[in-house]
Design an enzyme around this catalytic site. Structure first.
Site, PDB file in Angstrom:
ATOM      1  N   SER A  59       0.793  -1.234   0.000  1.00  0.00           N
ATOM      2  CA  SER A  59       0.000   0.000   0.000  1.00  0.00           C
ATOM      3  C   SER A  59       0.822   1.280   0.000  1.00  0.00           C
ATOM      4  O   SER A  59       0.288   2.356  -0.257  1.00  0.00           O
ATOM      5  CB  SER A  59      -0.940   0.005   1.210  1.00  0.00           C
ATOM      6  OG  SER A  59      -0.213  -0.071   2.418  1.00  0.00           O
ATOM      7  N   THR A  80      -2.302  -6.446  -1.191  1.00  0.00           N
ATOM      8  CA  THR A  80      -3.115  -5.768  -0.190  1.00  0.00           C
ATOM      9  C   THR A  80      -4.589  -5.843  -0.573  1.00  0.00           C
ATOM     10  O   THR A  80      -4.933  -6.084  -1.732  1.00  0.00           O
ATOM     11  CB  THR A  80      -2.727  -4.282  -0.068  1.00  0.00           C
ATOM     12  OG1 THR A  80      -2.931  -3.645  -1.339  1.00  0.00           O
ATOM     13  CG2 THR A  80      -1.269  -4.135   0.342  1.00  0.00           C
ATOM     14  N   ASP A 160     -23.074   0.447   5.004  1.00  0.00           N
ATOM     15  CA  ASP A 160     -22.261   0.344   3.796  1.00  0.00           C
ATOM     16  C   ASP A 160     -23.169   0.602   2.604  1.00  0.00           C
ATOM     17  O   ASP A 160     -24.030  -0.232   2.291  1.00  0.00           O
ATOM     18  CB  ASP A 160     -21.608  -1.034   3.680  1.00  0.00           C
ATOM     19  CG  ASP A 160     -20.541  -1.097   2.600  1.00  0.00           C
ATOM     20  OD1 ASP A 160     -20.751  -0.467   1.539  1.00  0.00           O
ATOM     21  OD2 ASP A 160     -19.508  -1.752   2.807  1.00  0.00           O
ATOM     22  N   THR A 187     -13.332   0.786   5.649  1.00  0.00           N
ATOM     23  CA  THR A 187     -13.756   1.259   4.340  1.00  0.00           C
ATOM     24  C   THR A 187     -12.548   1.684   3.520  1.00  0.00           C
ATOM     25  O   THR A 187     -11.540   2.117   4.080  1.00  0.00           O
ATOM     26  CB  THR A 187     -14.722   2.451   4.501  1.00  0.00           C
ATOM     27  OG1 THR A 187     -15.102   2.937   3.219  1.00  0.00           O
ATOM     28  CG2 THR A 187     -14.079   3.577   5.287  1.00  0.00           C
ATOM     29  N   ARG A 220      -7.813   3.227   6.459  1.00  0.00           N
ATOM     30  CA  ARG A 220      -6.951   4.232   5.853  1.00  0.00           C
ATOM     31  C   ARG A 220      -6.965   5.484   6.730  1.00  0.00           C
ATOM     32  O   ARG A 220      -8.004   5.907   7.213  1.00  0.00           O
ATOM     33  CB  ARG A 220      -7.429   4.581   4.446  1.00  0.00           C
ATOM     34  CG  ARG A 220      -7.162   3.488   3.411  1.00  0.00           C
ATOM     35  CD  ARG A 220      -5.672   3.386   3.109  1.00  0.00           C
ATOM     36  NE  ARG A 220      -5.365   2.430   2.051  1.00  0.00           N
ATOM     37  CZ  ARG A 220      -5.000   1.173   2.258  1.00  0.00           C
ATOM     38  NH1 ARG A 220      -4.911   0.707   3.504  1.00  0.00           N
ATOM     39  NH2 ARG A 220      -4.716   0.385   1.246  1.00  0.00           N
ATOM     40  N   ASP A 244      -4.535   2.626  14.017  1.00  0.00           N
ATOM     41  CA  ASP A 244      -3.464   1.857  13.388  1.00  0.00           C
ATOM     42  C   ASP A 244      -2.993   2.548  12.118  1.00  0.00           C
ATOM     43  O   ASP A 244      -1.899   2.270  11.636  1.00  0.00           O
ATOM     44  CB  ASP A 244      -3.950   0.442  13.048  1.00  0.00           C
ATOM     45  CG  ASP A 244      -2.881  -0.395  12.369  1.00  0.00           C
ATOM     46  OD1 ASP A 244      -1.808  -0.574  12.983  1.00  0.00           O
ATOM     47  OD2 ASP A 244      -3.101  -0.854  11.244  1.00  0.00           O
ATOM     48  N   GLU A 249       1.093   9.373   6.688  1.00  0.00           N
ATOM     49  CA  GLU A 249       2.104   8.345   6.965  1.00  0.00           C
ATOM     50  C   GLU A 249       3.238   8.481   5.948  1.00  0.00           C
ATOM     51  O   GLU A 249       2.982   8.757   4.776  1.00  0.00           O
ATOM     52  CB  GLU A 249       1.487   6.942   6.835  1.00  0.00           C
ATOM     53  CG  GLU A 249       0.579   6.548   7.950  1.00  0.00           C
ATOM     54  CD  GLU A 249       0.035   5.120   7.739  1.00  0.00           C
ATOM     55  OE1 GLU A 249       0.666   4.351   6.984  1.00  0.00           O
ATOM     56  OE2 GLU A 249      -1.007   4.794   8.314  1.00  0.00           O
ATOM     57  N   HIS A 266       0.367   0.889  11.540  1.00  0.00           N
ATOM     58  CA  HIS A 266      -0.230   0.331  10.328  1.00  0.00           C
ATOM     59  C   HIS A 266       0.116  -1.154  10.173  1.00  0.00           C
ATOM     60  O   HIS A 266       0.581  -1.600   9.129  1.00  0.00           O
ATOM     61  CB  HIS A 266       0.241   1.109   9.096  1.00  0.00           C
ATOM     62  CG  HIS A 266      -0.640   0.957   7.896  1.00  0.00           C
ATOM     63  ND1 HIS A 266      -0.756   1.900   6.913  1.00  0.00           N
ATOM     64  CD2 HIS A 266      -1.466  -0.063   7.507  1.00  0.00           C
ATOM     65  CE1 HIS A 266      -1.577   1.502   5.970  1.00  0.00           C
ATOM     66  NE2 HIS A 266      -2.042   0.309   6.314  1.00  0.00           N
ATOM     67  N   GLY A 269      -3.228  -5.578   9.808  1.00  0.00           N
ATOM     68  CA  GLY A 269      -3.334  -6.727   8.918  1.00  0.00           C
ATOM     69  C   GLY A 269      -2.031  -7.458   8.710  1.00  0.00           C
ATOM     70  O   GLY A 269      -1.921  -8.296   7.806  1.00  0.00           O
ATOM     71  N   TYR A 270      -1.028  -7.184   9.567  1.00  0.00           N
ATOM     72  CA  TYR A 270       0.318  -7.698   9.343  1.00  0.00           C
ATOM     73  C   TYR A 270       0.577  -9.058   9.968  1.00  0.00           C
ATOM     74  O   TYR A 270       1.680  -9.319  10.447  1.00  0.00           O
ATOM     75  CB  TYR A 270       1.342  -6.687   9.877  1.00  0.00           C
ATOM     76  CG  TYR A 270       2.040  -5.897   8.783  1.00  0.00           C
ATOM     77  CD1 TYR A 270       1.308  -5.418   7.701  1.00  0.00           C
ATOM     78  CD2 TYR A 270       3.387  -5.612   8.838  1.00  0.00           C
ATOM     79  CE1 TYR A 270       1.921  -4.683   6.701  1.00  0.00           C
ATOM     80  CE2 TYR A 270       4.016  -4.882   7.849  1.00  0.00           C
ATOM     81  CZ  TYR A 270       3.280  -4.419   6.787  1.00  0.00           C
ATOM     82  OH  TYR A 270       3.896  -3.701   5.798  1.00  0.00           O
TER      83      TYR A 270
END
Length: 394
Positions: A59, A80, A160, A187, A220, A244, A249, A266, A269-270
């Protein structure tokens, strides 16, 4: 040499791949394609792609005309979920193949949210079922989170505009979601269109939330107006922010970090599983695009988890067992502590932020943790299974 290059590779018969240095298993999955060059994703430039046939990113790399114009790149893969860093219209216009990895790290992000919720319930002296959680965005991550939370007995509201209720469950308005105890954002970042998400959570919407509500952002950074959030936290001392992702950034606002209850670089999701799944998905897509057979599968490469099993007795309270299992799988407070320590001492915020991501330690998804439960403890088994653990009777 793959047949798809026969007509375009006349002098140099080698297939050249440029990949973000933080993508795992590139050599294992793409080694059969050709020569691989690993580079820092944030600093990639057009000259790095002068002979690249395949570009693989995460990303932090903006992939657009300024990066690709004049290069021989034929296929771009991002390992990603999000694609807001990719100019897909430009790729289409140039006939460049593209693939992303939707859902690859959904479990990891859900694990992150559950760990954060475990800290919240502890700090308030309540149980998980006492919380209401609002979910903004019911894609791969948001839907899995909704399912987990509802199975745990929590009240969930979701919104959503792009989803149908028959696919993701009951939907409500953003205003209704903002009335929940916790609001979790999942989102993509969209600056235009009918439903933009840039600064979706702004000063006015922060004021809609309860004075002691919690805002959690793991999608994001710019979905939240960071300046407005910082001002709100100063004015509402009981308001909780768990971030996060950050605007600008890797040069985040250190004052905002200090105001947050939990802050991480960030890495929601790592997990190793999520990152490796992302590589597998773009490998499969590349094989399909170039007409090559899919020879490799992720299971060939995953190592044993560091913590393989946790056992409980029948006497343990369900709430305590649930918190313990969640934190055995992933403890958010460790990453929070590391980030604060590193950033407070940093002489270069950009380098420090990216270094934490590059050197992020091994972490496995919740589904890899086996939980031993006495066969007679049926309620405990049900709750742990609902949370996603591999429950084994003993």
């Amino acid at each position: 040499m793959p047949q798809w290059l026969d007509q375009t590779k006349q002098e140099d018969s080698t297939v050249h791949i440029v990949a973000d240095e933080n993508i795992p298993l590139i050599e294992q999955f793409f080694g059969e394609f050709g020569e691989i060059t690993r580079l820092p994703g944030r600093s990639m430039k057009a000259s790095d792609l002068s002979n690249a046939d395949i570009l693989l990113v995460r990303s932090v790399t903006e992939v657009d005309a300024s990066l690709l114009a004049g290069t021989p790149v034929k296929f771009v893969g991002t390992a990603t979920i999000g694609t807001d860093h990719i100019d897909t219209e430009y790729l289409d216009s140039k006939g460049i193949g593209f693939a992303s990895a939707p859902g690859c790290n959904a479990q990891a992000v859900v694990d992150y949210v559950l760990s954060a919720l475990s800290v919240i319930v502890d700090s308030r002296g309540i149980e998980f079922a006492d919380l209401s959680v609002g979910i903004v965005g019911v894609g791969n991550v948001g839907l899995l989170l909704r399912q987990r939370l509802e199975q745990m007995g929590m009240t969930v509201r979701a919104t959503d505009p792009f989803k149908d209720e028959e696919d993701v469950g009951e939907l409500t308005s953003l205003d209704d979601v903002l009335s929940c105890d916790v609001v979790s954002l999942h989102t993509p970042l969209e600056r235009g269109g009918e439903h933009p998400t840039w600064h979706l959570i702004n000063e006015a919407r922060l004021k809609q939330m309860a004075p002691d509500a919690c805002l959690l952002n793991a999608c994001r950074g710019a979905v939240v107006d960071n300046a407005a959030l910082s001002a709100h936290l100063k004015q509402a001392p009981d308001f909780v922010a768990i971030l996060d992702v950050w605007e600008n950034e890797p040069e985040l606002d250190l004052e905002l970090m200090e105001l947050c209850s939990l802050a991480t670089p960030h890495i929601a999701g790592y997990s190793l599983d999520g990152k490796m799944k992302g590589t597998e998905l773009i490998y499969q897509a590349a094989c399909g695009y170039f007409g090559l057979p899919v020879r490799l599968k992720l299971g060939q490469f995953l190592p044993e988890p560091g913590i393989r099993r946790v056992d409980f007795s029948a006497e343990v309270p369900i709430h305590q067992a649930l918190r313990t299992a969640i934190r055995a799988s992933y403890e958010i407070r460790v990453d929070d502590g590391v980030m604060r320590s590193v950033m407070r001492r940093s002489q270069n915020l950009r380098e420090s932020f990216d270094r934490m991501r590059k050197d992020y330690p091994l972490r496995r998804d919740t589904i890899n943790l086996r939980v031993g439960v006495p066969s007679r403890a049926h309620d405990l088994q049900d709750v742990l299974e609902a949370t996603g653990f591999d429950v084994r009777s003993k």
